[in-house]
Design an enzyme around this catalytic site. Structure first.
Site, short mmCIF file in Angstrom:
data_model
loop_
_atom_site.label_atom_id
_atom_site.label_comp_id
_atom_site.label_asym_id
_atom_site.label_seq_id
_atom_site.Cartn_x
_atom_site.Cartn_y
_atom_site.Cartn_z
N LYS A 18 34.39 1.40 44.65
CA LYS A 18 35.23 1.36 45.86
C LYS A 18 35.34 2.74 46.50
CE LYS A 18 38.80 -0.34 43.55
NZ LYS A 18 38.20 -0.49 42.20
N ARG A 94 46.78 -5.78 45.33
CA ARG A 94 46.22 -6.21 44.05
C ARG A 94 46.97 -7.36 43.44
NH1 ARG A 94 43.17 -1.54 40.86
NH2 ARG A 94 43.30 -0.02 42.50
N ARG A 129 32.31 9.20 34.88
CA ARG A 129 32.85 9.66 36.17
C ARG A 129 33.49 11.04 36.06
NH1 ARG A 129 36.62 5.93 39.59
NH2 ARG A 129 37.56 5.62 37.55
N ARG A 158 39.64 11.73 35.06
CA ARG A 158 40.92 11.06 35.25
C ARG A 158 41.53 10.67 33.90
NH1 ARG A 158 40.24 6.51 39.78
NH2 ARG A 158 41.27 5.22 38.23
N ARG A 169 42.47 -2.00 32.14
CA ARG A 169 42.46 -2.09 33.61
C ARG A 169 41.67 -3.30 34.08
NH1 ARG A 169 40.20 3.74 34.39
NH2 ARG A 169 39.71 3.09 36.51
P1 AP5 Z 1 34.12 4.84 41.97
O1 AP5 Z 1 33.60 4.79 43.36
O2 AP5 Z 1 35.00 5.98 41.59
O3 AP5 Z 1 34.79 3.43 41.60
P2 AP5 Z 1 36.16 2.77 42.03
O4 AP5 Z 1 35.91 1.33 42.26
O5 AP5 Z 1 36.80 3.55 43.13
O6 AP5 Z 1 36.94 2.95 40.66
P3 AP5 Z 1 38.44 3.25 40.30
O7 AP5 Z 1 38.43 3.53 38.83
O8 AP5 Z 1 39.00 4.30 41.18
O9 AP5 Z 1 39.13 1.92 40.53
P4 AP5 Z 1 40.45 1.44 39.90
O10 AP5 Z 1 40.73 0.25 40.69
O11 AP5 Z 1 40.40 1.26 38.44
O12 AP5 Z 1 41.40 2.72 40.07
P5 AP5 Z 1 42.56 3.07 41.12
O13 AP5 Z 1 42.57 4.53 41.26
O14 AP5 Z 1 42.46 2.23 42.30
O15 AP5 Z 1 32.87 4.80 40.98
C1 AP5 Z 1 33.03 4.86 39.59
C2 AP5 Z 1 31.88 5.69 38.98
O16 AP5 Z 1 30.64 5.00 39.16
C3 AP5 Z 1 31.70 7.07 39.62
O17 AP5 Z 1 31.33 7.99 38.64
C4 AP5 Z 1 30.57 6.86 40.64
O18 AP5 Z 1 29.82 8.04 40.83
C5 AP5 Z 1 29.73 5.79 39.95
N1 AP5 Z 1 29.10 4.87 40.90
C6 AP5 Z 1 29.65 4.34 42.04
N2 AP5 Z 1 28.79 3.52 42.65
C7 AP5 Z 1 27.65 3.52 41.88
C8 AP5 Z 1 26.39 2.86 41.98
N3 AP5 Z 1 26.12 2.02 43.00
N4 AP5 Z 1 25.48 3.09 41.01
C9 AP5 Z 1 25.73 3.93 39.97
N5 AP5 Z 1 26.91 4.58 39.83
C10 AP5 Z 1 27.86 4.38 40.77
O19 AP5 Z 1 43.84 2.62 40.28
C11 AP5 Z 1 44.24 3.31 39.13
C12 AP5 Z 1 45.55 2.75 38.62
O20 AP5 Z 1 46.59 2.93 39.62
C13 AP5 Z 1 45.57 1.25 38.31
O21 AP5 Z 1 45.12 1.00 37.00
C14 AP5 Z 1 47.06 0.91 38.49
O22 AP5 Z 1 47.81 1.29 37.35
C15 AP5 Z 1 47.45 1.80 39.66
N6 AP5 Z 1 47.29 1.12 40.96
C16 AP5 Z 1 46.33 1.34 41.89
N7 AP5 Z 1 46.48 0.50 42.94
C17 AP5 Z 1 47.57 -0.27 42.66
C18 AP5 Z 1 48.24 -1.35 43.35
N8 AP5 Z 1 47.80 -1.82 44.53
N9 AP5 Z 1 49.32 -1.90 42.75
C19 AP5 Z 1 49.77 -1.45 41.56
N10 AP5 Z 1 49.19 -0.46 40.86
C20 AP5 Z 1 48.09 0.13 41.39
#
Ligand code: AP5
Length: 222
Positions: A18, A94, A129, A158, A169
């Site tokens: 994402k 979410r 990552r 992270r 997660r």
């Molecule tokens: P990356 O692009 O960083 O992936 P991402 O989908 O953004 O992953 P996140 O871990 O940020 O998602 P998440 O939903 O778990 O975390 P969030 O911060 O939202 O890519 C990942 C890796 O893969 C990178 O190293 C990249 O280089 C590589 N990559 C990317 N594309 C690739 C490809 N095509 N091929 C190869 N490699 C690739 O949430 C964190 C926490 O916050 C949650 O657990 C929750 O506790 C809280 N939270 C967040 N949003 C909410 C909400 N709406 N409500 C309640 N709690 C929330």
């Protein structure tokens, strides 16, 4: 009249790509990127009370309670820059209650992109990552390695990017996926996220371009 700007949601499992796609979308379409996870990490970094509470849930891979998340995202979304340039909501909503909070404000996206990546790839993506605290850029030790030694030496990880935590997660993600699917049934487009970054982006980019074109046409014919 001008068409109102594009409004996009992007969803998908942890590490489905994402954030990586959002960087590219932001550059090409000029949308304001609003990441719920980034907003929460900023609260943690600022040492706020909300940040302290949020961290406890994030460490368990659980959703942070609505009391903290809903207003935080809503306020960001209603800022003039997002209203004028359009927005790209990453990792929000979410849950059913988060989706309903937006519906009640009559905030609806034009399109919802759902990145699909097989579970077995997600762990490798998470543990590899790395983030550049200076530029905010997302790297991967194997798939998107840093450009030089200077960057490599300052990369950070992270706190929730461990194999154990990504499994929690992922569980949370699957528990909540259905509420997203049912709220935005007519707007969701699934994109295969296990291709190369640029190939995923060309598909995403085509979808957003045609969504934008549709909006412009409907204004022109009104
Ligand atoms: P990356 O692009 O960083 O992936 P991402 O989908 O953004 O992953 P996140 O871990 O940020 O998602 P998440 O939903 O778990 O975390 P969030 O911060 O939202 O890519 C990942 C890796 O893969 C990178 O190293 C990249 O280089 C590589 N990559 C990317 N594309 C690739 C490809 N095509 N091929 C190869 N490699 C690739 O949430 C964190 C926490 O916050 C949650 O657990 C929750 O506790 C809280 N939270 C967040 N949003 C909410 C909400 N709406 N409500 C309640 N709690 C929330």
């Amino acid at each position: 009249a001008l068409a109102d700007p594009l409004k996009v949601m992007i969803a998908g499992a942890p590490a489905s790509g994402k954030g990586t796609q959002c960087e590219l979308i932001k550059t090409k379409f000029g949308l304001v990127h609003i990441s719920a996870g980034d907003l929460l990490r900023a609260e943690i970094a600022a040492g706020s009370e909300n940040g302290k509470q949020a961290k406890e849930f994030m460490e368990k891979g659980q959703l942070v309670p609505d009391e903290i998340v809903v207003n935080m995202v809503k306020e960001r979304l209603l800022q003039p820059d997002a209203q004028e340039n359009g927005w790209l909501l990453d990792g929000y909503p979410r849950s059913y209650s988060q989706a309903m909070a937006l519906e009640n404000l009559e905030i609806r996206p034009d399109i919802v992109i759902l990145l699909e990546v097989p579970d077995e790839l997600l762990v490798e993506r998470v543990v590899g990552r790395r983030l550049d605290p200076v530029t905010g850029k997302i790297y991967h030790l194997k798939y998107s390695p840093p450009e030089n030694e200077e960057i490599a030496s300052r990369l950070t990880q992270r706190f929730d990017d461990t194999e154990e935590k990504v499994k929690l997660r992922l569980e949370t993600y699957y528990q909540n996926l259905q509420s997203l699917l049912s709220t935005y049934e007519d707007l969701i487009v699934k994109v295969k996220g296990d291709a190369k970054v640029d190939d995923v982006f060309s598909e995403v980019s085509n979808l957003l371009s045609s969504s934008l074109e549709k909006k412009t046409q409907s204004v022109a014919s009104a």
